[in-house]
Design an enzyme around this catalytic site. Structure first.
Site, short mmCIF file in Angstrom:
data_model
loop_
_atom_site.label_atom_id
_atom_site.label_comp_id
_atom_site.label_asym_id
_atom_site.label_seq_id
_atom_site.Cartn_x
_atom_site.Cartn_y
_atom_site.Cartn_z
N GLY A 168 50.10 55.34 44.07
CA GLY A 168 50.83 55.96 45.16
C GLY A 168 50.75 57.48 45.18
O GLY A 168 51.48 58.14 45.89
N SER B 117 45.67 53.97 44.07
CA SER B 117 45.14 54.72 45.22
C SER B 117 43.75 54.25 45.66
O SER B 117 42.91 55.07 46.06
CB SER B 117 45.15 56.23 44.94
N GLU C 41 56.06 49.92 38.57
CA GLU C 41 57.35 50.25 39.22
C GLU C 41 58.46 49.39 38.64
O GLU C 41 59.61 49.82 38.54
CB GLU C 41 57.22 50.09 40.74
N LYS D 143 54.90 45.97 48.12
CA LYS D 143 56.12 46.61 47.60
C LYS D 143 57.30 46.28 48.54
O LYS D 143 57.40 45.15 48.99
CB LYS D 143 55.92 48.12 47.45
N ASN E 17 49.53 44.65 47.35
CA ASN E 17 50.93 44.70 46.94
C ASN E 17 51.70 45.49 47.98
O ASN E 17 51.55 46.70 48.08
CB ASN E 17 51.04 45.38 45.56
N HIS F 67 54.43 45.09 37.00
CA HIS F 67 53.99 46.27 37.76
C HIS F 67 54.68 47.51 37.20
O HIS F 67 55.84 47.44 36.77
CB HIS F 67 54.32 46.09 39.24
N GLU G 211 46.20 49.54 36.02
CA GLU G 211 46.74 50.49 36.99
C GLU G 211 47.26 51.72 36.26
O GLU G 211 48.40 51.73 35.80
CB GLU G 211 47.89 49.85 37.77
#
Ligand code: PEP
Length: 225
Positions: A156, A186, A86, A8, A6, A84, A150
């Site tokens: 991150g 990570s 985010e 981003k 990904n 996701h 996740e």
């Protein structure tokens, strides 16, 4: 084994082309790349599956900033990430919009990687199973859908779930949904073999460490070692 990268909001078309020139994928691993929308056309047609980072549930319409399945298929895009963290935390994605996006994408011929995961506060409050159960319930069963677990606190941040934590969450998800489950949070070359060696871990969704072709290739090698 499936290893998805990904990207981003990183890498325009020029950097995407350079990355693909350098990437070497070992046998036995399927790599999926999720570049930003403006790099999708550059990434397709190079023998690697390309997914968008999001997709809308309407065929077309007045939805500024969104992208349709038809637009993605026209570029040779095979699938999409949905839900996701985010998107959930910065852009108001809910279990209901995740369900709508997944259903429409799957009905229209895209593959989907649907993301779930608890926040640090939810884990500390002992609510991980409850949160995962609620999020997974919104995700349709389909042969072209896989789930990515996740933990939000591991994305991150450099913090990684222990292999035992990942295995426990994956086993819970697999008990609720008949699907492959990827681990994300990570993942890097140094920890990939241990995480991907867990019986219920079917692959990885990788953010930061997927931006460098050598690092993504090393994770792929760890996946099949
Ligand atoms: C992600 O973006 O899905 C992710 C897991 O990021 P990172 O690997 O950088 O934690």
């Amino acid at each position: 084994m499936l290893v998805a990268g990904n990207w981003k909001m990183f890498k325009g078309p020029t950097e995407t082309a350079r990355f693909l020139d350098e990437l070497e994928v070992p046998a036995g691993v399927e790599v999926v790349l999720c570049p930003p929308f403006t790099s999708l056309a550059e990434a397709t047609g190079r023998g690697i599956a390309v997914f968008a980072q999001n997709v809308h549930w309407a065929a077309e319409g007045a939805f500024t900033g969104e992208i349709s399945v038809g637009m993605l298929l026209e570029l040779g895009v095979e699938g999409a990430l949905v839900g996701h963290s985010e998107r959930r935390h910065h852009f108001g994605e809910t279990d209901e919009t995740v369900r709508l996006r997944c259903e429409h994408a799957l009905e229209s011929g895209l593959r989907v990687i649907a993301c779930v995961g608890e926040t640090e506060a939810e884990r500390e409050a002992g609510r991980t199973a409850e949160v995962l159960t609620r999020q997974v319930a919104a995700i349709p069963q389909h042969e072209h859908l896989v789930i990515a677990y996740e933990p939000v606190w591991a994305i991150g941040t450099g913090k990684t779930a222990t292999p035992e934590m990942a295995e426990e969450a994956h086993a819970l998800i697999k008990g609720l949904h008949d699907t492959q489950v990827l681990y994300g949070g990570s993942v890097k070359p140094e920890n990939a073999a241990e995480l991907l060696g867990q019986p219920a871990v079917d692959g990885a969704l990788v953010g930061g460490a997927s931006l460098d072709p050598a690092s993504l290739a090393a994770i792929c090698h760890a996946a099949v070692s």
